[in-house]
Design a protein around this motif. Structure first.
Motif, PDB file in Angstrom:
ATOM      1  N   GLN A 254     -48.069 -25.525 -24.435  1.00  0.00           N
ATOM      2  CA  GLN A 254     -48.464 -24.482 -25.397  1.00  0.00           C
ATOM      3  C   GLN A 254     -49.009 -23.258 -24.676  1.00  0.00           C
ATOM      4  OE1 GLN A 254     -51.314 -26.587 -27.887  1.00  0.00           O
ATOM      5  NE2 GLN A 254     -49.888 -26.564 -29.601  1.00  0.00           N
ATOM      6  N   ILE A 255     -49.850 -23.484 -23.681  1.00  0.00           N
ATOM      7  CA  ILE A 255     -50.461 -22.381 -22.943  1.00  0.00           C
ATOM      8  C   ILE A 255     -49.409 -21.581 -22.190  1.00  0.00           C
ATOM      9  CG2 ILE A 255     -51.936 -21.891 -20.936  1.00  0.00           C
ATOM     10  CD1 ILE A 255     -53.817 -24.107 -22.005  1.00  0.00           C
ATOM     11  N   VAL A 256     -48.525 -22.258 -21.463  1.00  0.00           N
ATOM     12  CA  VAL A 256     -47.489 -21.564 -20.698  1.00  0.00           C
ATOM     13  C   VAL A 256     -46.633 -20.698 -21.616  1.00  0.00           C
ATOM     14  CG1 VAL A 256     -45.307 -21.924 -19.461  1.00  0.00           C
ATOM     15  CG2 VAL A 256     -47.367 -23.134 -18.739  1.00  0.00           C
ATOM     16  N   LEU A 257     -46.254 -21.229 -22.759  1.00  0.00           N
ATOM     17  CA  LEU A 257     -45.346 -20.497 -23.640  1.00  0.00           C
ATOM     18  C   LEU A 257     -46.034 -19.306 -24.306  1.00  0.00           C
ATOM     19  CD1 LEU A 257     -43.438 -23.549 -25.083  1.00  0.00           C
ATOM     20  CD2 LEU A 257     -42.637 -21.917 -23.364  1.00  0.00           C
ATOM     21  N   GLN A 258     -47.312 -19.438 -24.645  1.00  0.00           N
ATOM     22  CA  GLN A 258     -48.035 -18.277 -25.157  1.00  0.00           C
ATOM     23  C   GLN A 258     -48.141 -17.187 -24.097  1.00  0.00           C
ATOM     24  OE1 GLN A 258     -51.601 -19.119 -27.865  1.00  0.00           O
ATOM     25  NE2 GLN A 258     -51.204 -21.144 -26.974  1.00  0.00           N
ATOM     26  N   LEU A 259     -48.428 -17.589 -22.848  1.00  0.00           N
ATOM     27  CA  LEU A 259     -48.557 -16.602 -21.776  1.00  0.00           C
ATOM     28  C   LEU A 259     -47.215 -15.936 -21.464  1.00  0.00           C
ATOM     29  CD1 LEU A 259     -50.980 -18.444 -19.335  1.00  0.00           C
ATOM     30  CD2 LEU A 259     -51.511 -16.532 -20.853  1.00  0.00           C
ATOM     31  N   ALA A 260     -46.128 -16.701 -21.582  1.00  0.00           N
ATOM     32  CA  ALA A 260     -44.813 -16.112 -21.315  1.00  0.00           C
ATOM     33  C   ALA A 260     -44.532 -14.941 -22.251  1.00  0.00           C
ATOM     34  CB  ALA A 260     -43.734 -17.177 -21.456  1.00  0.00           C
ATOM     35  N   VAL A 261     -45.051 -15.010 -23.470  1.00  0.00           N
ATOM     36  CA  VAL A 261     -44.879 -13.935 -24.443  1.00  0.00           C
ATOM     37  C   VAL A 261     -45.927 -12.839 -24.255  1.00  0.00           C
ATOM     38  CG1 VAL A 261     -44.946 -13.386 -26.925  1.00  0.00           C
ATOM     39  CG2 VAL A 261     -43.770 -15.448 -26.118  1.00  0.00           C
ATOM     40  N   LEU A 262     -47.135 -13.231 -23.804  1.00  0.00           N
ATOM     41  CA  LEU A 262     -48.264 -12.301 -23.747  1.00  0.00           C
ATOM     42  C   LEU A 262     -48.261 -11.406 -22.524  1.00  0.00           C
ATOM     43  CD1 LEU A 262     -51.078 -11.393 -24.838  1.00  0.00           C
ATOM     44  CD2 LEU A 262     -52.061 -13.277 -23.472  1.00  0.00           C
ATOM     45  N   VAL A 263     -47.959 -11.951 -21.343  1.00  0.00           N
ATOM     46  CA  VAL A 263     -48.188 -11.200 -20.104  1.00  0.00           C
ATOM     47  C   VAL A 263     -46.872 -10.791 -19.455  1.00  0.00           C
ATOM     48  CG1 VAL A 263     -50.349 -12.436 -19.733  1.00  0.00           C
ATOM     49  CG2 VAL A 263     -48.279 -13.238 -18.575  1.00  0.00           C
ATOM     50  N   ALA A 264     -46.975  -9.754 -18.609  1.00  0.00           N
ATOM     51  CA  ALA A 264     -45.808  -9.251 -17.897  1.00  0.00           C
ATOM     52  C   ALA A 264     -46.259  -8.597 -16.607  1.00  0.00           C
ATOM     53  CB  ALA A 264     -45.048  -8.246 -18.759  1.00  0.00           C
ATOM     54  N   ASN A 265     -45.337  -8.447 -15.670  1.00  0.00           N
ATOM     55  CA  ASN A 265     -45.555  -7.605 -14.495  1.00  0.00           C
ATOM     56  C   ASN A 265     -44.212  -6.973 -14.133  1.00  0.00           C
ATOM     57  OD1 ASN A 265     -44.010  -9.393 -12.912  1.00  0.00           O
ATOM     58  ND2 ASN A 265     -45.805 -10.552 -12.275  1.00  0.00           N
ATOM     59  N   LYS A 266     -44.147  -6.302 -13.006  1.00  0.00           N
ATOM     60  CA  LYS A 266     -42.921  -5.574 -12.672  1.00  0.00           C
ATOM     61  C   LYS A 266     -41.734  -6.505 -12.442  1.00  0.00           C
ATOM     62  CE  LYS A 266     -44.093  -5.236  -7.729  1.00  0.00           C
ATOM     63  NZ  LYS A 266     -44.341  -4.302  -6.618  1.00  0.00           N
ATOM     64  N   HIS A 267     -42.027  -7.796 -12.130  1.00  0.00           N
ATOM     65  CA  HIS A 267     -40.947  -8.756 -11.909  1.00  0.00           C
ATOM     66  C   HIS A 267     -40.643  -9.574 -13.159  1.00  0.00           C
ATOM     67  CE1 HIS A 267     -41.098  -7.859  -7.669  1.00  0.00           C
ATOM     68  NE2 HIS A 267     -42.382  -8.158  -7.626  1.00  0.00           N
ATOM     69  N   LYS A 268     -41.565  -9.606 -14.129  1.00  0.00           N
ATOM     70  CA  LYS A 268     -41.419 -10.486 -15.285  1.00  0.00           C
ATOM     71  C   LYS A 268     -41.677  -9.742 -16.586  1.00  0.00           C
ATOM     72  CE  LYS A 268     -44.263 -13.232 -17.685  1.00  0.00           C
ATOM     73  NZ  LYS A 268     -43.687 -12.933 -18.945  1.00  0.00           N
ATOM     74  N   PRO A 269     -40.644  -9.409 -17.309  1.00  0.00           N
ATOM     75  CA  PRO A 269     -40.877  -8.834 -18.638  1.00  0.00           C
ATOM     76  C   PRO A 269     -41.392  -9.923 -19.579  1.00  0.00           C
ATOM     77  CG  PRO A 269     -38.539  -9.207 -18.291  1.00  0.00           C
ATOM     78  CD  PRO A 269     -39.212  -9.502 -16.979  1.00  0.00           C
ATOM     79  N   ARG A 270     -42.048  -9.501 -20.626  1.00  0.00           N
ATOM     80  CA  ARG A 270     -42.503 -10.457 -21.627  1.00  0.00           C
ATOM     81  C   ARG A 270     -41.299 -11.158 -22.253  1.00  0.00           C
ATOM     82  NH1 ARG A 270     -45.978  -6.104 -22.324  1.00  0.00           N
ATOM     83  NH2 ARG A 270     -48.198  -6.629 -22.047  1.00  0.00           N
ATOM     84  N   LYS A 271     -41.466 -12.439 -22.512  1.00  0.00           N
ATOM     85  CA  LYS A 271     -40.425 -13.179 -23.194  1.00  0.00           C
ATOM     86  C   LYS A 271     -40.517 -12.943 -24.700  1.00  0.00           C
ATOM     87  CE  LYS A 271     -38.440 -15.213 -19.733  1.00  0.00           C
ATOM     88  NZ  LYS A 271     -37.029 -14.907 -19.398  1.00  0.00           N
ATOM     89  N   ALA A 272     -39.388 -12.817 -25.347  1.00  0.00           N
ATOM     90  CA  ALA A 272     -39.373 -12.802 -26.804  1.00  0.00           C
ATOM     91  C   ALA A 272     -39.537 -14.231 -27.298  1.00  0.00           C
ATOM     92  CB  ALA A 272     -38.052 -12.220 -27.312  1.00  0.00           C
ATOM     93  N   GLN A 273     -40.186 -14.382 -28.448  1.00  0.00           N
ATOM     94  CA  GLN A 273     -40.373 -15.728 -28.980  1.00  0.00           C
ATOM     95  C   GLN A 273     -39.034 -16.441 -29.161  1.00  0.00           C
ATOM     96  OE1 GLN A 273     -44.201 -14.481 -31.706  1.00  0.00           O
ATOM     97  NE2 GLN A 273     -43.026 -16.262 -32.332  1.00  0.00           N
ATOM     98  N   ALA A 274     -38.023 -15.701 -29.535  1.00  0.00           N
ATOM     99  CA  ALA A 274     -36.706 -16.300 -29.765  1.00  0.00           C
ATOM    100  C   ALA A 274     -36.105 -16.883 -28.490  1.00  0.00           C
ATOM    101  CB  ALA A 274     -35.760 -15.263 -30.362  1.00  0.00           C
ATOM    102  N   ASP A 275     -36.605 -16.461 -27.319  1.00  0.00           N
ATOM    103  CA  ASP A 275     -36.054 -16.934 -26.043  1.00  0.00           C
ATOM    104  C   ASP A 275     -36.816 -18.127 -25.472  1.00  0.00           C
ATOM    105  OD1 ASP A 275     -34.193 -14.888 -26.110  1.00  0.00           O
ATOM    106  OD2 ASP A 275     -35.488 -13.509 -24.989  1.00  0.00           O
ATOM    107  N   LEU A 276     -37.850 -18.591 -26.167  1.00  0.00           N
ATOM    108  CA  LEU A 276     -38.713 -19.608 -25.572  1.00  0.00           C
ATOM    109  C   LEU A 276     -38.029 -20.956 -25.401  1.00  0.00           C
ATOM    110  CD1 LEU A 276     -42.268 -18.954 -27.047  1.00  0.00           C
ATOM    111  CD2 LEU A 276     -41.327 -18.322 -24.815  1.00  0.00           C
TER     112      LEU A 276
END
Length: 296
Positions: free
Chosen positions: A101-123
Motif C-alpha cells: 500500500q505504501i509503495v503504491l501511494q508513493l508511486a503516485v505521490l512523488v517524482a524526480n527527474k528520472h521518475k514521473p508520477r505514476k497514474a493510478q490507472a498504471d498501478l
C-alpha cells in the motif's frame, strides 16, 4: 486472526487508498532475491523521489511529515529513512500488504527527474512488473503479522520469525510430524522441501520452498472429485491420498492456492521414512519431498 487463504486475499485484492477513492490491485507475482535491473531502478527512483519530496517540503518547515493511509488509518512519517524498509521489501519479495500500500501511494505521490508520477490507472502494471513475494516472504509475513499478532509497522528482530527468515528457521515454529496420520486438518501445517538426504533446504544460495496449509480444508482421498483439474490415468499415485489445501508463492505461478496430496516416502525396502513425505501439488502438477510441522 486471518487464515492463510484470507491473508492471501489481502494481496489478491489489495485496496490502495487515495483522496479520490481507493483502487484495488492484485499482488501475485513471484519475486526472489535481488530485484531485476529494471525493478532496482524503479525502487531507487522511488526512494530518490521520496527524498526530493521531503527536501522540498522540509526546506521551509522542518516539522513537515508525509501522511499516508495504511489500511483504514492515517500514518505520518518524519523522514525518508522511516519509510526505507516499507519501500524496499516489496521489490525483494518480502513486502506485507501494508508495505505494498505504501509503495503504491508513493508511486503516485512523488517524482524526480528520472521518475514521473505514476497514474493510478498504471498501478497494476507497476505491481506486475516490480512487486511480489517469494515463498518465505508470504509465509513469514503471515506468521509474524497474523499468527504472532504484530502490527504492520512492527519489524521482526534478528531472532524473530518473519519474511526474511530462512526456511529451516521458520520450520522451528511448530512440531514435526512423523506420519501423515498425525496431521490434524483443523490445524495449520508448514511444508518445507527437502534435498536428496531428506534435509530441509534452507533457502538463500540453495533455493528451497515453504508453504502453509489452510485449516479445515481437507480431503481424506484425493480422488473423491476431480480436484486437480483433470484426471491423469498415467499417474494413479496422485489419487486416493489425503489432500490438504495449500497457499504458496512459487516460481512461474506466483501467489496461488491448490490441493496437495500426501503419500509416505518409502525407502529401498519399502518401509516408510519417518517424517518425510511425497507430495503432489496441483498448482504445478508436480511432485517433490517435504517435511511437515504442525502449528499449535
Amino acid at each position: 486472526m486471518l487464515t492463510p487463504a484470507q491473508y492471501a486475499e489481502r494481496y489478491w485484492n489489495l485496496e490502495v487508498p487515495f483522496d479520490a477513492g481507493p483502487m484495488t490491485v492484485r499482488i501475485d507475482q513471484y519475486r526472489l532475491g535481488d530485484p531485476t535491473p529494471g525493478s532496482a531502478h524503479a525502487k531507487d527512483d522511488l526512494f530518490q523521489g521520496l527524498k526530493d519530496h521531503f527536501h522540498q517540503h522540509q526546506r521551509d518547515d522542518k516539522t513537515w511529515r508525509v501522511t499516508l493511509r495504511v489500511n483504514s488509518a492515517t500514518k505520518e512519517f518524519e523522514s525518508p529513512q522511516s519509510l526505507g524498509l516499507h519501500v524496499a521489501r516489496p521489490f525483494y519479495g518480502k513486502g506485507s500488504p501494508e508495505d505494498c500500500q505504501i509503495v503504491l501511494q508513493l508511486a503516485v505521490l512523488v517524482a524526480n527527474k528520472h521518475k514521473p508520477r505514476k497514474a493510478q490507472a498504471d498501478l497494476q502494471t507497476y505491481c506486475d512488473t516490480h512487486l511480489g513475494l517469494d515463498c518465505n516472504g508470504f509465509v513469514g509475513n503471515y506468521l509474524w503479522h497474523e499468527r504472532a499478532g504484530n502490527e504492520w509497522d512492527v519489524d521482526p528482530g534478528h531472532r524473530d520469525i518473519g519474511p526474511s527468515s530462512t526456511i529451516d528457521s521458520i520450520m522451528k515454529s511448530g512440531h514435526f510430524i512423523s506420519k501423515i496420520e498425525d496431521m490434524n486438518a483443523a490445524q495449520m501445517h508448514l511444508l518445507a522441501k527437502v534435498d536428496g538426504a531428506n534435509v530441509i533446504i534452507p533457502g538463500g544460495a540453495r533455493v528451497g520452498h515453504i508453504t502453509v496449509t489452510e485449516p479445515n480444508r481437507y480431503m481424506a482421498q484425493s480422488f473423491v472429485f476431480d480436484s486437480f483439474g483433470g484426471l491423469d490415468p498415467t499417474r494413479p499415485q496422485i489419487y486416493g491420498h489425503p489432500a490438504y489445501w495449500v497457499i504458496e508463492s512459487t516460481g512461474r505461478k506466483g501467489l496461488v492456492q491448490s490441493w496437495y496430496a500426501f503419500q509416505p516416502l518409502r525407502d529401498k525396502r519399502g518401509r516408510n521414512v519417518p517424517g518425510v513425505f511425497n507430495v503432489f501439488r496441483g498448482s504445478k502438477g508436480e511432485e517433490f519431498k517435504v517435511r511437515v510441522v504442525a502449528l499449535a
